[in-house]
Scaffold this active site. Structure first.
Site, short mmCIF file in Angstrom:
data_model
loop_
_atom_site.label_atom_id
_atom_site.label_comp_id
_atom_site.label_asym_id
_atom_site.label_seq_id
_atom_site.Cartn_x
_atom_site.Cartn_y
_atom_site.Cartn_z
N LYS B 12 0.86 -1.18 0.00
CA LYS B 12 0.00 0.00 0.00
C LYS B 12 0.89 1.23 0.00
O LYS B 12 1.79 1.35 0.84
CB LYS B 12 -0.90 0.00 1.23
CG LYS B 12 -2.04 0.98 1.16
CD LYS B 12 -3.11 0.57 0.16
CE LYS B 12 -4.30 -0.06 0.83
NZ LYS B 12 -5.20 -0.73 -0.12
N THR B 57 -2.86 -5.57 0.73
CA THR B 57 -2.29 -4.23 0.90
C THR B 57 -3.09 -3.46 1.96
O THR B 57 -2.54 -2.63 2.66
CB THR B 57 -2.28 -3.45 -0.43
OG1 THR B 57 -3.61 -3.18 -0.86
CG2 THR B 57 -1.53 -4.20 -1.51
N ASP B 58 -4.36 -3.78 2.09
CA ASP B 58 -5.17 -3.15 3.13
C ASP B 58 -4.62 -3.47 4.52
O ASP B 58 -4.63 -2.63 5.42
CB ASP B 58 -6.62 -3.62 3.02
CG ASP B 58 -7.54 -2.88 3.98
OD1 ASP B 58 -7.90 -1.73 3.68
OD2 ASP B 58 -7.87 -3.45 5.04
N ARG B 176 27.13 34.82 -12.61
CA ARG B 176 25.75 34.40 -12.90
C ARG B 176 25.07 33.93 -11.63
O ARG B 176 25.74 33.67 -10.62
CB ARG B 176 25.72 33.30 -13.96
CG ARG B 176 26.41 32.01 -13.54
CD ARG B 176 26.16 30.86 -14.54
NE ARG B 176 26.63 29.59 -13.97
CZ ARG B 176 26.43 28.39 -14.50
NH1 ARG B 176 25.78 28.27 -15.64
NH2 ARG B 176 26.87 27.29 -13.90
N GLN B 224 28.43 21.04 -11.47
CA GLN B 224 29.04 19.75 -11.11
C GLN B 224 30.02 19.92 -9.94
O GLN B 224 30.07 19.08 -9.04
CB GLN B 224 29.80 19.15 -12.30
CG GLN B 224 28.93 18.50 -13.37
CD GLN B 224 28.52 19.45 -14.47
OE1 GLN B 224 28.36 20.66 -14.25
NE2 GLN B 224 28.32 18.93 -15.66
N ASN B 250 19.55 22.68 -12.98
CA ASN B 250 20.10 24.03 -13.07
C ASN B 250 18.95 24.96 -13.41
O ASN B 250 18.54 25.05 -14.56
CB ASN B 250 21.20 24.06 -14.14
CG ASN B 250 22.03 25.32 -14.04
OD1 ASN B 250 21.60 26.30 -13.43
ND2 ASN B 250 23.22 25.30 -14.62
N HIS B 252 17.63 27.88 -14.47
CA HIS B 252 18.24 29.02 -15.16
C HIS B 252 17.56 30.34 -14.80
O HIS B 252 16.34 30.45 -14.83
CB HIS B 252 18.18 28.81 -16.67
CG HIS B 252 18.85 27.56 -17.13
ND1 HIS B 252 20.16 27.26 -16.81
CD2 HIS B 252 18.41 26.51 -17.86
CE1 HIS B 252 20.49 26.09 -17.35
NE2 HIS B 252 19.44 25.62 -17.99
#
Lengths: 303, 303, 303, 303
Positions: B12, B57-58, B176, B224, B250, B252
């Site tokens: 679940k 799953t319950d 930048r 990097q 990145n 920009h």
């Protein structure tokens, strides 16, 4: 033609502008998402496609970026006022401008450097700050606000004594979680250039503080009651504001039934909850200063 | 049949569990999103539909809520360890359990009350904390991390000296903005019950701090390089961690060309940027402690 | 330094490229989202920030647009192959390229014109088509797929006979809704330039058709069984495919208990369901052709 | 208190209801997301927290599910009318009900069975159908619509002859892509129980068809002109509708400059475009039948 044109507006939406201000090695950020909407003498572009009265949306985008450099961005509100005034006063065909701005907050990253780094930021997350500036060449309307501010009281909330009809199965609650994701808009009574402009930055911080405190300090019998306390607290403390509107989703936290597993799940003991997505209660209302007229549209807090 | 079953798992996903702990009038929250994934002797349910080996799953959902009450939630990691151990040791057909958890942070609302309100919270926003616990009955793998932590340096970033081919038009940049939305995962070297367990809460806080500081303090010639500094800083300071992987978009921020409007837009003077959505650079890498083997899958940081 | 660099890759992600082809007045669209990821001799950019081996991500973006013009876009797969080959063969420092592409389908708008409009389209919605091309200079791996294809059987699904432990409360079901949002990836056995390339467009249409039919025609005792049928049906009918992996969320539709209101809510009579968001079951598995090795990573279907 | 309560409403939002109708082995689906909003004599719950006039939002949820069984779901509009009438007529304190519904379309999966499978569906994707029903005990307002219908003309669109001010840099365009994601709402003139109700399903199909055809068949000099054609075409053909409002984002597709790579990128030859996300033009307008008053709020198409 058996049809005619009603209300119309156009412009460039979601111009993402970031302005850095350098004060020596100390930098400051303003990070905005600006949407321009213009209206006026625009029948012909709809009826015949003539663009003779149309300032291109691309130009409104350029203006946003140029104004960020020319005027700086002291506050989103003041920036919007610059823009709205420009469009209405510089083009005969434009009679009204509405500028909507989202603002994203950043905080400084604390570093270990003796000599502190002052150009590094982490986005604050939490709420998005909002403003809407409307100008028709004569008077101003400024509605600011926020969205996506998620709050929770883990106690001091009850819900009982309500109407019961044939479709009612909800058990009464005497100690529940109250959680919501606040969407709020507040209207300033500043409307003319001859009036002194509010301190937009301080006003925002104070409104946010009073709203949060009212949420925290109200012993709640309904989310409506909490909403009203949040709104009236703002108006009582902030003379520059006449009207507040909220959309408050009731973000349900359901007590999980653990009895099948031999476990009590009492709130007094610290309980386990299932946080549900949908459906959710949705509580919406306007709170006004005595003597004032409502102007915030019903769905503005749902945008 | 000319086909056969390969790797498979089930469970679940996205169980939203909120646990309140009351310490008198002071409350604490843990707010998790828990996904359970089990594998083992599951051929028949795929081949014939026989559920004889399938814990529903319950049931895995119920177990999450019951364990939140029975064991509390000291940390996401410890909670995941309780769950993984339970599934593997209580069902013969289940040979491996993988628990993924998202955690949402809350902070207290400051109130004006003399006698403070200690049950009111505002969601912190910012990053989502993550962990993944894997257990096969013998050894443990714990990979924690975070996503959606957005950071920016408004200077101290350059990009030049790169390869130029016939499709290269990018001008070199000497000042930048460097902005990214960090997605990181780090693997602990704790793998066995006989070892002392790390202090998961303290470890998270320290990793996050070192990562942010490395981002802020690195004069960057490429994203990097910044990534590698972030990873190696973590490994150098946190002996409990052997491997870190990042996906760093990145984000920009392009300098807007304001020359057509007679404006300079120099970075040294505080510039105006267009924050772009797509496309974005995407830098991904693993940093390892000397002598260690990589185990974090390439795309885990993209989930 | 006590750390070293592990797997790494970089490139420009989410390049949104639209290519129109004009065949007289009849136009055709290809609408792609292309992500480039390159790896190779990239240690220095991580260790020292030297970009001497780095083709800028901006260049990879330019290449995507230029190639759309130079080569056209016959299929996403073929376009990705052009790109991957270019990056690996044109730059010594790049040893591997991985191209991921999303494709959005459009269909023609039907008009009332006698002489039909052939340049007007409506986006189809429904699934997003996917492909991933990997090339190391010697051999190719092509994994195509789709996501967000939502399907439902309103009957012919049961779930019973499962394991019951102390946390099990789920009642058995003999007539339930089975709904899922398919995320699938399938690997082609085409791997070398000397082999004849599959017809990528036809292959996609056929795989999609067989997958949908297997979903519809399987009387289901578990979603795992349905998944296996979907995978094996593809492999049986499509010789070009050796491996299929699925992530299938079990989108629960719960029968609403209407007894408190004096109403029966029988499935046989056409029932009312609550469509839940979270949590959801999540069933994941790989289906392989006899004799083949698995290569699709476990989480690829979760991207 | 110096404040008072303005417009307010409450209810349960986003009730996800799926109704299956069985006609022998042939099944039909209605898949809705229903939001209830009630207003009336609700001052006290805001001022004092008294819930004496408050029908719980949980009850409104139950009513949605019970009505889906009791009345079926012939159309979203008719279902909303049932709900609105019930709330207003059954509770003295409720004076107005507004029901908003989203509807998701499904289509049958075609199978290879000689004897066709008629209980298997694939979600259509494409647009979400919308309706809003408002009832105050006397008259009705029905505003239906759709959102997220993305359309494109790959030619027959120009943009020139516009105003140029000092911030204008946009070159004129004589052959561009025109693409938008339609959000539209149309108001029916049906307002009273004594009038014959429109055929809601047929009306939707026809409005959608006319809107798409008008988009496709208009040679466009501006998106405003196209918008007006879309609206007037609806009103001309559908006598049951008096007013239409649109929000049309101009989804920009920019011609990529390929000259640096020695490539022409002419539209006549089939061009390559960059599909941009933000910013986008946003064109909004109302089109009315002669003699009718506008009632659709300006921002309804932005919800």
């Amino acid at each position: 033609m058996p049809t005619f044109l009603g209300q119309n507006q156009y412009g460039k939406a979601e111009n993402r502008v970031v302005k850095i201000t350098r004060d020596g090695a100390t930098h400051h950020i303003k990070d905005l998402n600006v949407s321009v909407s213009l209206s006026g003498d625009m029948d012909e572009v709809h009826y015949s496609g003539s663009n003779a009265n149309v300032l291109p949306t691309d130009t409104t985008k350029n203006t946003v970026y140029a104004f960020a450099k020319e005027h700086g961005i002291e506050s989103a509100e003041r920036f919007g006022i610059h823009l709205a005034r420009h469009f209405v006063t510089s083009q005969d065909s434009i009679h009204q401008a509405r500028i909507r701005i989202e603002e994203y907050a950043w905080e400084r990253i604390e570093t270990s450097d003796a000599d502190d780094v002052k150009h590094s930021f982490v986005r604050k997350g939490q709420e998005t700050r909002l403003t809407q500036i409307t100008y028709d060449g004569e008077s101003w309307e400024v509605v600011s606000g926020l969205k996506d501010l998620t709050v929770m009281n883990s106690t001091n909330s009850e819900f009982w004594g309500y109407v019961k009809d044939k479709y009612t199965t909800l058990p009464e609650a005497y100690d529940r979680i109250l959680a919501t994701q606040v969407s709020a808009r507040w209207r300033f009574n500043w409307s003319g250039d001859e009036q002194r402009m509010p301190d937009w930055e301080k006003s925002y911080d104070q409104v946010r503080k009073h709203m949060l405190q009212a949420f925290a300090e109200t012993y709640s019998l309904s989310l409506q009651q909490t909403l009203y306390q949040m709104g009236s607290r703002i108006i009582e403390h902030r003379g520059e504001i006449d009207e507040v509107r909220f959309s408050l989703p009731n973000k349900h936290h359901f007590l999980v039934d653990l009895k099948p597993f031999g476990l009590e799940n009492d709130t007094a003991d610290g309980a386990v909850y299932f946080a549900a997505d949908r459906p959710y209660g949705l509580i919406e209302a306007t709170v006004l200063r005595d003597g004032c007229e409502p102007q915030i549209p019903v769905d503005l807090t749902n945008l």
